[in-house]
Design an enzyme around this catalytic site. Sequence first.
Site, PDB file in Angstrom:
ATOM      1  N   HIS A  27      77.547 -51.345  12.072  1.00 53.62           N
ATOM      2  CA  HIS A  27      77.948 -49.941  12.037  1.00 53.62           C
ATOM      3  C   HIS A  27      76.745 -49.057  12.291  1.00 53.62           C
ATOM      4  O   HIS A  27      75.600 -49.503  12.192  1.00 53.62           O
ATOM      5  CB  HIS A  27      78.553 -49.595  10.664  1.00 53.62           C
ATOM      6  CG  HIS A  27      77.549 -49.642   9.555  1.00 53.62           C
ATOM      7  ND1 HIS A  27      77.120 -50.821   8.980  1.00 53.62           N
ATOM      8  CD2 HIS A  27      76.846 -48.657   8.926  1.00 53.62           C
ATOM      9  CE1 HIS A  27      76.230 -50.564   8.043  1.00 53.62           C
ATOM     10  NE2 HIS A  27      76.028 -49.251   7.985  1.00 53.62           N
ATOM     11  N   ASN A  82      70.901 -48.252  11.252  1.00 55.39           N
ATOM     12  CA  ASN A  82      69.979 -48.974  10.377  1.00 55.39           C
ATOM     13  C   ASN A  82      70.486 -50.384  10.317  1.00 55.39           C
ATOM     14  O   ASN A  82      71.614 -50.602   9.860  1.00 55.39           O
ATOM     15  CB  ASN A  82      70.063 -48.431   8.947  1.00 55.39           C
ATOM     16  CG  ASN A  82      69.030 -47.389   8.676  1.00 55.39           C
ATOM     17  OD1 ASN A  82      68.071 -47.222   9.428  1.00 55.39           O
ATOM     18  ND2 ASN A  82      69.224 -46.682   7.597  1.00 55.39           N
ATOM     19  N   CYS A 110      85.337 -53.491   6.716  1.00 54.19           N
ATOM     20  CA  CYS A 110      86.310 -54.302   7.449  1.00 54.19           C
ATOM     21  C   CYS A 110      87.685 -53.624   7.449  1.00 54.19           C
ATOM     22  O   CYS A 110      88.018 -52.869   6.536  1.00 54.19           O
ATOM     23  CB  CYS A 110      86.416 -55.698   6.822  1.00 54.19           C
ATOM     24  SG  CYS A 110      85.216 -56.878   7.481  1.00 54.19           S
ATOM     25  N   HIS A 165      83.252 -58.375  11.576  1.00 54.24           N
ATOM     26  CA  HIS A 165      82.214 -58.278  10.547  1.00 54.24           C
ATOM     27  C   HIS A 165      80.919 -58.974  10.992  1.00 54.24           C
ATOM     28  O   HIS A 165      79.835 -58.680  10.496  1.00 54.24           O
ATOM     29  CB  HIS A 165      82.754 -58.950   9.281  1.00 54.24           C
ATOM     30  CG  HIS A 165      81.875 -58.825   8.081  1.00 54.24           C
ATOM     31  ND1 HIS A 165      81.820 -57.703   7.299  1.00 54.24           N
ATOM     32  CD2 HIS A 165      80.994 -59.721   7.530  1.00 54.24           C
ATOM     33  CE1 HIS A 165      80.956 -57.894   6.308  1.00 54.24           C
ATOM     34  NE2 HIS A 165      80.433 -59.106   6.434  1.00 54.24           N
ATOM     35  N   CYS A 170      84.180 -56.603   2.125  1.00 53.96           N
ATOM     36  CA  CYS A 170      83.409 -55.630   2.896  1.00 53.96           C
ATOM     37  C   CYS A 170      84.150 -54.295   2.935  1.00 53.96           C
ATOM     38  O   CYS A 170      85.321 -54.246   3.302  1.00 53.96           O
ATOM     39  CB  CYS A 170      83.209 -56.156   4.317  1.00 53.96           C
ATOM     40  SG  CYS A 170      82.617 -54.906   5.460  1.00 53.96           S
ATOM     41  N   SER A 206      72.967 -51.288   3.826  1.00 56.37           N
ATOM     42  CA  SER A 206      73.681 -51.742   2.645  1.00 56.37           C
ATOM     43  C   SER A 206      74.797 -52.724   2.971  1.00 56.37           C
ATOM     44  O   SER A 206      75.394 -53.299   2.077  1.00 56.37           O
ATOM     45  CB  SER A 206      74.263 -50.538   1.906  1.00 56.37           C
ATOM     46  OG  SER A 206      75.159 -49.836   2.748  1.00 56.37           O
ATOM     47  N   HIS A 245      78.191 -55.454   8.043  1.00 56.54           N
ATOM     48  CA  HIS A 245      79.223 -55.151   9.046  1.00 56.54           C
ATOM     49  C   HIS A 245      78.637 -54.162  10.058  1.00 56.54           C
ATOM     50  O   HIS A 245      78.240 -53.057   9.678  1.00 56.54           O
ATOM     51  CB  HIS A 245      80.460 -54.544   8.373  1.00 56.54           C
ATOM     52  CG  HIS A 245      81.642 -54.471   9.287  1.00 56.54           C
ATOM     53  ND1 HIS A 245      82.834 -55.105   9.029  1.00 56.54           N
ATOM     54  CD2 HIS A 245      81.806 -53.853  10.484  1.00 56.54           C
ATOM     55  CE1 HIS A 245      83.679 -54.874  10.022  1.00 56.54           C
ATOM     56  NE2 HIS A 245      83.073 -54.105  10.915  1.00 56.54           N
ATOM     57  N   GLN A 259      75.440 -44.644  11.967  1.00 55.19           N
ATOM     58  CA  GLN A 259      75.737 -43.414  11.231  1.00 55.19           C
ATOM     59  C   GLN A 259      75.452 -42.214  12.116  1.00 55.19           C
ATOM     60  O   GLN A 259      74.663 -42.298  13.061  1.00 55.19           O
ATOM     61  CB  GLN A 259      74.866 -43.315   9.986  1.00 55.19           C
ATOM     62  CG  GLN A 259      75.079 -44.436   8.990  1.00 55.19           C
ATOM     63  CD  GLN A 259      74.482 -44.081   7.631  1.00 55.19           C
ATOM     64  OE1 GLN A 259      74.642 -42.962   7.133  1.00 55.19           O
ATOM     65  NE2 GLN A 259      73.796 -45.022   7.034  1.00 55.19           N
TER      66      GLN A 259
HETATM   67  P1  H2U Z   1      73.923 -48.124   5.666  1.00 56.41           P
HETATM   68  O1  H2U Z   1      74.348 -49.502   5.363  1.00 56.41           O
HETATM   69  O2  H2U Z   1      73.393 -47.960   7.060  1.00 56.41           O
HETATM   70  O3  H2U Z   1      73.069 -47.538   4.605  1.00 56.41           O
HETATM   71  O4  H2U Z   1      75.252 -47.248   5.727  1.00 56.41           O
HETATM   72  C1  H2U Z   1      76.386 -47.438   4.970  1.00 56.41           C
HETATM   73  C2  H2U Z   1      76.924 -46.065   4.726  1.00 56.41           C
HETATM   74  O5  H2U Z   1      78.272 -46.184   4.322  1.00 56.41           O
HETATM   75  C3  H2U Z   1      76.163 -45.354   3.636  1.00 56.41           C
HETATM   76  O6  H2U Z   1      75.649 -44.151   4.146  1.00 56.41           O
HETATM   77  C4  H2U Z   1      78.521 -45.247   3.312  1.00 56.41           C
HETATM   78  C5  H2U Z   1      77.219 -45.094   2.565  1.00 56.41           C
HETATM   79  O7  H2U Z   1      77.097 -43.807   2.024  1.00 56.41           O
HETATM   80  N1  H2U Z   1      79.633 -45.721   2.500  1.00 56.41           N
HETATM   81  C6  H2U Z   1      80.812 -45.009   2.484  1.00 56.41           C
HETATM   82  O8  H2U Z   1      80.914 -43.960   3.097  1.00 56.41           O
HETATM   83  N2  H2U Z   1      81.887 -45.506   1.763  1.00 56.41           N
HETATM   84  C7  H2U Z   1      81.838 -46.640   1.023  1.00 56.41           C
HETATM   85  O9  H2U Z   1      82.821 -47.042   0.438  1.00 56.41           O
HETATM   86  C8  H2U Z   1      80.579 -47.395   0.886  1.00 56.41           C
HETATM   87  C9  H2U Z   1      79.446 -46.947   1.760  1.00 56.41           C
HETATM   88 ZN    ZN Z   2      83.183 -56.134   7.361  1.00 56.73          ZN
END
Ligand code: H2U
Ligand code: ZN
Length: 346
Positions: A164, A151, A50, A111, A47, A159, A162, A166
Amino acid sequence: MFTSSHRRFNPLTREWVMVSPHRAKRPWLGQVEKRTSDSLPAYDPDCYLCPGNERAGGIKNPAYTGTFVFDNDFSALLPAVPHEKDENTHPLMKAESESGICRVVCFSPRHDLTLPELDLPVIQNVITAWTRESVDLAARQDIAYVQVFENKGAVMGCSNPHPHSQIWSQSILPNEPAKELASQTDYFNQSQKKLLHEYIKEEQRQKDRLVAVNEYFTAVVPFWAIWPFEVLLVGHGSAARLNDLNSAEVESLADILKRITIRYDNLFETSFPYSMGFHQAPADGLEHKEWVLHAHFYPPLLRSATVKKFMVGYELLCMPQRDITPEVAAQRLRELSDSVHYRSAG
Ligand code: H2U
Ligand code: ZN
């Protein structure tokens, strides 16, 4: 209340929604979403959120123990965009440079623990992080609005499981908050009262759309809800932004976030997907007496953990439409426990 097709008005966005209470019984042979796995490890070596793990671009996360905030490695908005001149001079083809800053806020090192399963002090820490980052971003000259959002779930395009959220902040007021600014301002100028406080007072009187209430917050399935189990969470006090909340209100907010999300998870006994976010007053340094701090939850699920509401044909071409009424949705949520999560109930 109406038992056949009707429309309802959303005074915040000044848009209508179509309601078809009689249609909820139609058979479903359409798409079924994948059920998300209920058992995640407390730590996942693969992840990128993490503690101690590597993110894209090779940056290593610290061994964090509380919340963890970082600038999004793939920010949708960039802080120093060059002011490009639009070569297209036709008035029907307008474009403008737009700058901003995007951050990611991890709720905790765990996580596997989403909002409903986090302890109240941990949720309070998350609120504190949202507040601190909002203040930091709003203080910048080039930022006019700060959007805190989560989200959650693969169906929402999230995506990574874990837990989180934004924060996207930018130099103009985006569409949705701009509509809410106009409606709240007009209402306040006409009545010297706050639109959302007047609305919540009436919901507390009618009671049939209430989902959760505590000392400083009320959550309802709004009269004009678009999504089946949409929730509007409204603060009772004078706060227009997260940093206006006092410590008692922050405790109260943590409490109601937990109650709402426990009810959500209990509804279909699944980690309930949604997009949620706080609408704070614009980051222009003004007082905004018309604005009431609030949050919207937009969950896509309709009938079960695997059948979602699609916003397609008529919704895309005409207006949003819903089948079960907000009153029925609120009642179903109210019937569930808001203190015992189905996973801990065994
Ligand atoms: P979502 O899972 O809510 O889409 O958000 C994950 C965010 O994390 C996504 O906007 C960022 C993506 O751009 N991200 C990073 O900043 N660094 C990473 O290594 C992978 C994902
Ligand atoms: Zn994680």
